[in-house]
Write a protein that holds these residues in place. Sequence first.
Motif, short mmCIF file in Angstrom:
data_model
loop_
_atom_site.label_atom_id
_atom_site.label_comp_id
_atom_site.label_asym_id
_atom_site.label_seq_id
_atom_site.Cartn_x
_atom_site.Cartn_y
_atom_site.Cartn_z
N MET A 12 -32.69 -38.72 -44.25
CA MET A 12 -31.67 -39.77 -44.21
C MET A 12 -30.35 -39.27 -44.81
O MET A 12 -29.27 -39.62 -44.34
CB MET A 12 -32.18 -41.03 -44.92
CG MET A 12 -33.34 -41.67 -44.16
SD MET A 12 -34.16 -43.00 -45.07
CE MET A 12 -33.28 -44.40 -44.45
N LEU A 13 -30.46 -38.45 -45.84
CA LEU A 13 -29.25 -37.89 -46.46
C LEU A 13 -28.47 -37.04 -45.46
O LEU A 13 -27.25 -37.16 -45.36
CB LEU A 13 -29.63 -37.00 -47.67
CG LEU A 13 -30.02 -37.71 -48.96
CD1 LEU A 13 -30.59 -36.70 -49.96
CD2 LEU A 13 -28.83 -38.42 -49.59
N VAL A 14 -29.18 -36.20 -44.70
CA VAL A 14 -28.46 -35.32 -43.77
C VAL A 14 -27.91 -36.09 -42.57
O VAL A 14 -27.08 -35.58 -41.84
CB VAL A 14 -29.31 -34.11 -43.28
CG1 VAL A 14 -29.71 -33.24 -44.44
CG2 VAL A 14 -30.52 -34.56 -42.50
N ARG A 15 -28.38 -37.34 -42.40
CA ARG A 15 -27.80 -38.16 -41.35
C ARG A 15 -26.57 -38.91 -41.87
O ARG A 15 -26.03 -39.79 -41.21
CB ARG A 15 -28.83 -39.18 -40.84
CG ARG A 15 -29.80 -38.56 -39.85
CD ARG A 15 -30.56 -39.63 -39.11
NE ARG A 15 -31.98 -39.40 -39.23
CZ ARG A 15 -32.88 -40.34 -39.49
NH1 ARG A 15 -32.50 -41.57 -39.71
NH2 ARG A 15 -34.14 -40.05 -39.56
N GLY A 16 -26.18 -38.59 -43.11
CA GLY A 16 -24.95 -39.16 -43.64
C GLY A 16 -25.09 -40.55 -44.24
O GLY A 16 -24.11 -41.25 -44.44
N LYS A 17 -26.34 -40.96 -44.51
CA LYS A 17 -26.53 -42.32 -45.04
C LYS A 17 -26.28 -42.34 -46.56
O LYS A 17 -26.81 -41.50 -47.28
CB LYS A 17 -27.95 -42.80 -44.75
CG LYS A 17 -28.21 -42.93 -43.27
CD LYS A 17 -29.46 -43.72 -42.98
CE LYS A 17 -29.61 -43.88 -41.47
NZ LYS A 17 -30.68 -44.75 -41.09
N PRO A 18 -25.50 -43.31 -47.04
CA PRO A 18 -25.29 -43.43 -48.49
C PRO A 18 -26.57 -43.87 -49.20
O PRO A 18 -27.46 -44.47 -48.59
CB PRO A 18 -24.19 -44.49 -48.62
CG PRO A 18 -24.01 -45.09 -47.29
CD PRO A 18 -24.76 -44.30 -46.27
N LEU A 19 -26.64 -43.58 -50.51
CA LEU A 19 -27.84 -43.89 -51.29
C LEU A 19 -28.20 -45.37 -51.23
O LEU A 19 -29.37 -45.74 -51.18
CB LEU A 19 -27.64 -43.48 -52.76
CG LEU A 19 -27.39 -41.99 -53.03
CD1 LEU A 19 -27.33 -41.73 -54.53
CD2 LEU A 19 -28.45 -41.11 -52.40
N THR A 20 -27.16 -46.25 -51.23
CA THR A 20 -27.44 -47.70 -51.21
C THR A 20 -28.16 -48.10 -49.93
O THR A 20 -29.11 -48.88 -49.94
CB THR A 20 -26.13 -48.50 -51.31
OG1 THR A 20 -25.18 -47.94 -50.40
CG2 THR A 20 -25.57 -48.47 -52.71
N ILE A 21 -27.73 -47.53 -48.80
CA ILE A 21 -28.34 -47.85 -47.50
C ILE A 21 -29.77 -47.29 -47.44
O ILE A 21 -30.70 -47.96 -47.00
CB ILE A 21 -27.50 -47.26 -46.33
CG1 ILE A 21 -26.09 -47.84 -46.34
CG2 ILE A 21 -28.19 -47.52 -44.99
CD1 ILE A 21 -25.99 -49.34 -46.10
#
Length: 217
Positions: A158-167
């Motif tokens: 999810m991180l490499v898909r650019g999602k912020p920690l909150t999401i």
Amino acid sequence: MINVVLVDDHELVRTGFRMILQQQPDINVGGEAGTAEEGLRLIRTLVPDIALVDVHMPGMSGIELTERVCRSKLPTHIVIVTVVDDARFPKRLLDAGALGYLTKGCTADELVSAVRQVAMGRRYLAPAVAQQLALATLDGSASPFDVLSSRELEVAMMLVRGKPLTIIGEQLNLSPKTVSTYKQRLMEKLHVDHVLSLAHLMTMHGLIDTPNHHVGN
């Protein structure tokens, strides 16, 4: 009759699979879901023989769905369908409890054959994947991602898909602080210090097709 549900966020993929499977006299497609969360509800409600599950979906991933179905002791067999055919990734999914592994480039005959085989409780691996798994075992090459827990791997994707920690936290039902801890832990384990380096490493090992352009820090 083999009852099947389709879990994939691409409607075209689900339509294609449904058209192929519904032509078989012994296979019935009982339901479809566009997310793993919906898919899990569908599996718990319908308890199909087979669930065809995409790995990369928004929210919960196919890995987490597979693990939850296995943990719940549901009799549904999971067949993973993905564009990724790197050997290390199937190994992770088979460890999670998937019984079949297909790539989206498979033929209609292979799809039907895999569903029938897994319905009988037998493991099915796409030929190219089976060969890679065998070679990976032979040369003893381990993926650096083998050291991650399934949850850490999921956060990494999810991180490499650019999602912020909150999401990420919202989608995985975790607090942003917990997600931050997972992020820190997985980066330490993989010896990377930036999400861009993480994306590069994942691409090298076939976990993602290409690095996302909107990767965050």
